[in-house]
Design a protein around this motif. Sequence first.
Motif, PDB file in Angstrom:
ATOM      1  N   CYS A  87      -5.987  -0.836  -1.502  1.00  0.00           N
ATOM      2  CA  CYS A  87      -6.502   0.005  -0.415  1.00  0.00           C
ATOM      3  C   CYS A  87      -7.853  -0.499   0.076  1.00  0.00           C
ATOM      4  O   CYS A  87      -8.126  -0.483   1.285  1.00  0.00           O
ATOM      5  CB  CYS A  87      -6.609   1.453  -0.877  1.00  0.00           C
ATOM      6  N   THR A 126       0.572   3.653  -3.342  1.00  0.00           N
ATOM      7  CA  THR A 126       0.082   5.020  -3.179  1.00  0.00           C
ATOM      8  C   THR A 126       1.210   6.029  -3.343  1.00  0.00           C
ATOM      9  O   THR A 126       1.002   7.117  -3.883  1.00  0.00           O
ATOM     10  CB  THR A 126      -0.619   5.207  -1.820  1.00  0.00           C
ATOM     11  N   GLY A 159       0.824  -1.213   0.000  1.00  0.00           N
ATOM     12  CA  GLY A 159       0.000   0.000   0.000  1.00  0.00           C
ATOM     13  C   GLY A 159       0.852   1.255   0.000  1.00  0.00           C
ATOM     14  O   GLY A 159       0.566   2.215  -0.718  1.00  0.00           O
ATOM     15  N   SER A 196      -6.499   4.245   3.491  1.00  0.00           N
ATOM     16  CA  SER A 196      -7.392   3.674   2.481  1.00  0.00           C
ATOM     17  C   SER A 196      -8.404   4.707   1.992  1.00  0.00           C
ATOM     18  O   SER A 196      -8.627   4.855   0.791  1.00  0.00           O
ATOM     19  CB  SER A 196      -8.122   2.456   3.044  1.00  0.00           C
TER      20      SER A 196
END
Length: 159
Positions: A70, A17, A13, A93
């Motif tokens: 997410c 991101t 993650g 998320s």
Amino acid sequence: MIDGPYFVLTVLGVLGTGLVAGVFCAFSTFVMKGLAALPPAQGVAAMKAINVTALRPAFMLVFAGSAVLCAVIAVVTFVLWPDEGTVELLLGSALYLFGSFGVTMVANVPRNDTLMKLDAGTSEAAAYWPAYVREWTMWNHVRMVASGAAAVSYVLALT
């Protein structure tokens, strides 16, 4: 501390991101400024080419894959409700899903779709181009900050 497969999901993650934040940062800080400096017909043609290229697997895997990741992190967090990092995981998320992926769908994609319908050398395209650059870039700033904040939030969940 988060461990096992959950740790791997969170690290992925952070990577996903963070990569998306970097792409959006590049667009916000120099790509759009460079395109805006071109004559409108050239800027429109270049941006249309970029929009077509962005839909290829290399970027879509990172962008859409991060959204799926997410969502998985959020669901797993709700199911397992870990002792530590819960707020950071859910916040990360939400930031990515709403502030990056969601903004893309409701703000950037509709502008891209409008641009794609215009012929680059027309007066209609030249008239739309300044508003497109201004509005698209503003929403891209939102996506950049949200993606970067999601990465930071996931990092904080790991500490």
